[in-house]
Design a protein around this motif. Sequence first.
Motif, mmCIF file in Angstrom:
data_model
loop_
_atom_site.group_PDB
_atom_site.id
_atom_site.type_symbol
_atom_site.label_atom_id
_atom_site.label_comp_id
_atom_site.label_asym_id
_atom_site.label_seq_id
_atom_site.Cartn_x
_atom_site.Cartn_y
_atom_site.Cartn_z
ATOM 1 N N GLY A 33 0.805 -1.214 0.000
ATOM 2 C CA GLY A 33 0.000 0.000 0.000
ATOM 3 C C GLY A 33 0.835 1.259 0.000
ATOM 4 N N SER A 34 0.152 2.381 -0.152
ATOM 5 C CA SER A 34 0.780 3.693 -0.142
ATOM 6 C C SER A 34 -0.126 4.667 0.608
ATOM 7 C CB SER A 34 1.031 4.190 -1.568
ATOM 8 O OG SER A 34 -0.194 4.305 -2.276
ATOM 9 N N SER A 35 0.445 5.815 0.960
ATOM 10 C CA SER A 35 -0.348 6.802 1.700
ATOM 11 C C SER A 35 0.059 8.210 1.291
ATOM 12 C CB SER A 35 -0.147 6.635 3.215
ATOM 13 O OG SER A 35 1.180 6.969 3.584
ATOM 14 N N ILE A 36 -0.865 9.124 1.455
ATOM 15 C CA ILE A 36 -0.622 10.556 1.301
ATOM 16 C C ILE A 36 -1.209 11.251 2.518
ATOM 17 C CG2 ILE A 36 -1.105 12.633 -0.047
ATOM 18 C CD1 ILE A 36 -1.221 10.934 -2.533
ATOM 19 N N ASN A 37 -0.434 12.150 3.097
ATOM 20 C CA ASN A 37 -0.861 12.856 4.310
ATOM 21 C C ASN A 37 -0.742 14.355 4.051
ATOM 22 O OD1 ASN A 37 -1.807 13.094 6.881
ATOM 23 N ND2 ASN A 37 0.055 12.391 7.900
ATOM 24 N N THR A 38 -1.830 15.090 4.244
ATOM 25 C CA THR A 38 -1.842 16.525 3.983
ATOM 26 C C THR A 38 -2.329 17.272 5.218
ATOM 27 O OG1 THR A 38 -2.375 16.076 1.658
ATOM 28 C CG2 THR A 38 -2.622 18.342 2.428
ATOM 29 N N ILE A 39 -1.563 18.270 5.614
ATOM 30 C CA ILE A 39 -1.929 19.124 6.748
ATOM 31 C C ILE A 39 -2.227 20.521 6.229
ATOM 32 C CG2 ILE A 39 -1.171 20.132 8.940
ATOM 33 C CD1 ILE A 39 0.741 17.824 9.280
ATOM 34 N N TYR A 40 -3.398 21.017 6.566
ATOM 35 C CA TYR A 40 -3.771 22.399 6.255
ATOM 36 C C TYR A 40 -3.837 23.173 7.575
ATOM 37 C CZ TYR A 40 -5.494 20.077 2.008
ATOM 38 O OH TYR A 40 -5.615 19.306 0.881
ATOM 39 N N GLU A 41 -3.037 24.224 7.688
ATOM 40 C CA GLU A 41 -3.026 25.030 8.911
ATOM 41 C C GLU A 41 -3.456 26.456 8.608
ATOM 42 O OE1 GLU A 41 0.211 23.164 12.039
ATOM 43 O OE2 GLU A 41 0.726 24.970 10.912
ATOM 44 N N ASP A 42 -4.137 27.039 9.567
ATOM 45 C CA ASP A 42 -4.539 28.433 9.454
ATOM 46 C C ASP A 42 -4.713 28.965 10.870
ATOM 47 O OD1 ASP A 42 -5.375 30.825 8.190
ATOM 48 O OD2 ASP A 42 -7.475 30.285 8.545
#
Length: 526
Positions: free
Chosen positions: A203-212
């Motif tokens: 498997g594979s993964s993508i991790n995205t963090i959005y900060e404000d």
Amino acid sequence: MAAACIMLAISATAQNALDAYNISFNQIKGSSRYVAMGGAFCALGGDISSLSQNPAGIGVYRSSEFTLTMGGQWNHNASKGAATATNSVFTFDNTGIVGTFFTGKHKGLLSFNIGLTYNRPVSYNRTFRGANLKLGSSFTNYLECITRGIPSTDLAVTKEFDAYYQSAAPWVSILGYQSYLISPVSDGASTYYGLFDPSKSIGSSINTIYEDGRNDEYTINFGGNVNDRIYFGAALSIRDLSVTRTVLYQESLLGTTGYYDDGNIAGDITGSDFDYSTYYNMRGTGISGKFGIIARAADFLRLGFAIHTPVYYNITQTMDASVYFQNTLSSNVRVSSSQTVPQIVSNRIKIQTPWSFQAGAAYIIGKKGILSAEYQYVAYNRMKMKENNGDPFPIENEFYKTQFRAGNNIKVGLEYRVTNALSLRAGYAIQLSPVKADLKNVNVEVPISGMQTTYMLPGNASYYSCGIGYRFSAFNVDLAYQHYYQKSDMFAFSPLFYNDGTTLIPGSSEIKSKQNAITVTLGVRF
């Protein structure tokens, strides 16, 4: 099973231990002159931003002044295997007013000064994205661990029983169970298996963090000038904090181990694509004190020293989470669904940031130049997290004590006066990472509970800056450019260590962060 893993299973509304560090770290932000010279103003003073670092800087003022700083920054966060995340932000980092009052004396206290300043020491408007193209473990294995010991009947959501409200199970475990990310080894069992089996799954993964968000600082300063030799100052600082972090974690798995049964369709899960989305906001206020002194040891040499108390925050946390999944069953049937926790969770905590001190020296080169240097010590290993009633969180506080060291920051700045009106500036600063080797090398667990499990470990942060200033009559205009660079490691969940010697080690993504900023400061003296 290790203590952190046990802790995770007892609370749905606790916190990420790295939150204390995230609101303790300050970038070099402020007026254009301050930024251009790398923030090395501990021994200089006389600049509106220096007041938030060494309050004695207010005593250097010989006239009243009002300044305003604005500009823009461009963020660029890259990671191998993931699309680069970029964004641009208009900034309003600093403004303030200083009033100077002369006593009329020729000895002793010659003048005293009062100042009001606003500063934004860190910008949270940014996006991080990391990828792991070859998983060695899955978020579903993490859920498997933290759910062990809880009967599957305590995770059910039916007309007769709603686990979110009628059991003590963590909501993230209930959400994972309802989304088929974990399955019990048998009906009613309290042990589970995740979708990912290291012996056969890929498997594979993508991790995205959005900060404000913001962490604004409002400071009231008072200081004075004694015999044009000693400058002193004190400040009361109020922080206004509101940071929102949304994390989208995605996995794509084949050769999985799991079972699906929604009452209509049932079968073994052979492949799965799921999105785990979490929302987290921390909002609150903090208060701290700052004290400093600057001594003119000689006409060409100034020495400065300042100490900052911790910021004592009262914080309200809110959090939410959902899972969307598409599973392929052994019958080649494709099923999909989404699950969301029934309401936003809220709780209150207290955070105490590190105390710090700084010392600096400035060498005055005739009437042409200034060479300034500064060292800052930040006691990150003394951070503390407490419940709202003041009781400490012992696991988190021990984690800070054992896995963080004191931070060491070094700043150097240079200013050269080309003419009486025109000045050129340059600076460099480095903030050394306080993360110890065991934590960085994924040898210890990170105390994380609640629903947002992603965290980042910071590396060294470097700043390169330059600028120009022009003064005419009672006005001044200053321009600065700053380049900021830092490497960090992103993890989707904490490593876990079992009593039998087995481990669960998450994959990491190295994030290379670059920030280019341009600021302009307008000032008037009166």
